[in-house]
Design an enzyme around this catalytic site. Structure first.
Site, mmCIF file in Angstrom:
data_model
loop_
_atom_site.group_PDB
_atom_site.id
_atom_site.type_symbol
_atom_site.label_atom_id
_atom_site.label_comp_id
_atom_site.label_asym_id
_atom_site.label_seq_id
_atom_site.Cartn_x
_atom_site.Cartn_y
_atom_site.Cartn_z
ATOM 1 N N ASP A 308 0.812 -1.219 0.000
ATOM 2 C CA ASP A 308 0.000 0.000 0.000
ATOM 3 C C ASP A 308 0.845 1.269 0.000
ATOM 4 O OD1 ASP A 308 -2.384 -1.316 -0.145
ATOM 5 O OD2 ASP A 308 -2.883 -1.137 1.980
ATOM 6 N N LYS A 335 -6.031 -4.532 -7.033
ATOM 7 C CA LYS A 335 -6.527 -3.628 -5.990
ATOM 8 C C LYS A 335 -7.754 -2.879 -6.515
ATOM 9 C CE LYS A 335 -3.294 -4.319 -2.793
ATOM 10 N NZ LYS A 335 -3.577 -4.722 -1.403
ATOM 11 N N ARG A 339 -3.243 -0.872 -10.217
ATOM 12 C CA ARG A 339 -2.434 0.261 -9.776
ATOM 13 C C ARG A 339 -1.152 0.430 -10.585
ATOM 14 N NH1 ARG A 339 -3.472 -0.113 -3.165
ATOM 15 N NH2 ARG A 339 -5.460 1.038 -3.246
ATOM 16 N N ARG A 383 -5.951 5.746 -2.991
ATOM 17 C CA ARG A 383 -4.499 5.901 -2.885
ATOM 18 C C ARG A 383 -3.897 6.583 -4.114
ATOM 19 N NH1 ARG A 383 -3.745 3.966 1.882
ATOM 20 N NH2 ARG A 383 -4.724 2.016 2.564
#
Length: 429
Positions: A308, A335, A339, A383
């Protein structure tokens, strides 16, 4: 949908930030609370959207007035349940295991992206244990129907270690409630080991003992003890402030509530950011970040145990022109979004390439430039928004698609930026 325009008129940053409770810890604690029959209570519940959602679902499932008072109104109707967890991946994995051992019939579904995230490995393991689970649409993907009437068939199951640690955690959380307990054999190398260690430590706080010998984790059938679990502030959220400090000319930040003795694997950000000249001083009930000039020397980052943090660290390296290499990114493709692809697409907007070569990712900053403005697509991924926000220190204007996406883990993110001198403007997307 609101976009966010972000600016910073100078490259100095100072002030105090009060972080919300850890989403990772809180989600585990909430499931432990629900399984404990009222013996375990959770303190400092995170206000992250995922945690609020999970708390509401579990409150409804448990049917406890006390849980309702603590965690707010139910998010689902009573009776035959269809539980929609939206984009909350942790909730999908944990609730799959939780509802597998309950008596009631439940359909677990989620957002379109959630329907693209595999659940088959966990379902296979639960079926082997004795759960009755069917796929409602695509085989091995949500939505799934959990039929209740669990009857344990075995206590020994195997699961690959290089998949999401949330599958392993989901099984460990319910292990003490299984009539014959659980003997979990982990095949191959374990990815994200700190998250499994966090789970076991929190279970131990609640009275659940385990044995971990070589690649086998064993938990017997046993009772929870009466206790409370205090959720620590979120080290994942702290990582964005470390990134801001790394890109600033001067930084003096204080993050409250954080300690050097954390269950969270992402606390390793203190060591990683030392490579960028950020000193962490633990004092006065928190950690102070000081920016110092230091030559960059670390060229390879193994993020296997803290995936993460990957977006945060990769963006910082790109911004500073550090052509670092990265390993341990295998889980990033499943995710909230892919990503890896998202990073490659957004970094290209400033001329930086992230090149994959046999599971090693290398930054190529040879074509890097600083645009006057940059539009950041967030891909429904909290994120992505927060990892790119520190670029406001080097790019005059950033615009983020879907600003509220940060609510998933850090609802106060934009507000906290504004308090520390960033110009934050909401505009129609």
């Amino acid at each position: 949908m609101q976009n966010v325009i972000l600016k910073k008129s100078n490259k100095q940053i100072s002030g105090t930030v009060n972080l919300t409770g850890s989403k990772s810890e809180c989600n585990r604690a909430l499931v432990i609370e629900a399984l404990s029959n009222g013996k375990v209570k959770v303190e400092n519940v995170s206000d992250a959207a995922d945690a609020v959602l999970l708390a509401g679902i579990l409150r409804s499932a448990v049917g406890s007035d006390q849980l309702a008072a603590v965690h707010g109104p139910s998010t689902i109707d009573h009776g035959p349940q269809t539980v929609d967890i939206g984009p909350a991946g942790t909730a999908m994995r944990f609730l799959t295991a939780y509802f597998a051992i309950q008596d009631n019939e439940v359909i677990l579904t989620g957002s379109q992206r959630m329907k693209e995230r595999p659940i088959g490995i966990l379902v296979d393991a639960l079926r082997e244990l004795g759960a009755h689970i069917d796929y409602e649409e695509k085989e091995r993907y949500p939505p799934i129907k959990l039929k209740g009437s669990f009857g344990q068939q075995t206590s020994k199951i195997s699961i690959k270690g290089n998949i999401s640690s949330q599958y392993i955690t989901a099984l460990l959380l319910i292990a003490a409630r299984l009539p014959f307990g659980l003997e979990l054999h982990i095949e191959g190398e374990l990815t994200s080991r700190p998250y499994v260690e966090m789970t076991l430590a929190m279970l131990e706080t609640a009275g659940i003992q385990h044995q971990w010998l070589d690649n086998v984790i064993s938990i017997t059938n046993q009772e929870f003890t009466t206790t409370s679990i205090h959720v620590e502030p979120d080290w994942s959220a702290a990582s964005y402030w470390y990134a801001i400090a790394a890109l600033a000319d001067q930084a003096d930040l204080f993050l409250t509530g954080l300690t050097p003795y954390s269950l969270q694997g992402d606390s390793v950000i203190t060591e990683i950011m030392a490579n960028f000249g950020i000193t962490s001083q633990f004092k006065d009930g928190g950690v102070q970040l000081i920016r110092e000039n230091k030559p960059f020397s670390h060229k390879i980052f193994d993020l296997k145990e803290c995936p993460d943090l990957a977006q945060t660290i990769i963006v910082v390296c790109a911004a500073l022109g550090h052509e670092a290499a990265f390993t341990g990114l295998e889980t990033l493709k499943i995710k909230e979004t892919d990503r890896i692809l998202a990073l490659q697409t957004e970094l290209a907007k400033m001329g930086v390439k992230l090149i994959e070569n046999n599971e090693v990712y290398q930054l190529d900053c040879s074509g890097k430039f600083i645009p006057d403005r940059m539009f950041i697509n967030t891909y429904h991924d909290h994120r992505m928004a927060m990892a790119f926000a520190p670029l406001a220190l080097i790019i005059p204007q950033l615009e983020f698609e879907n600003g509220p996406v940060v609510d998933k883990s850090y609802p106060a993110f934009w507000t906290d930026l504004a308090k520390l001198g960033f110009e934050v403007q909401e505009v129609e997307g």
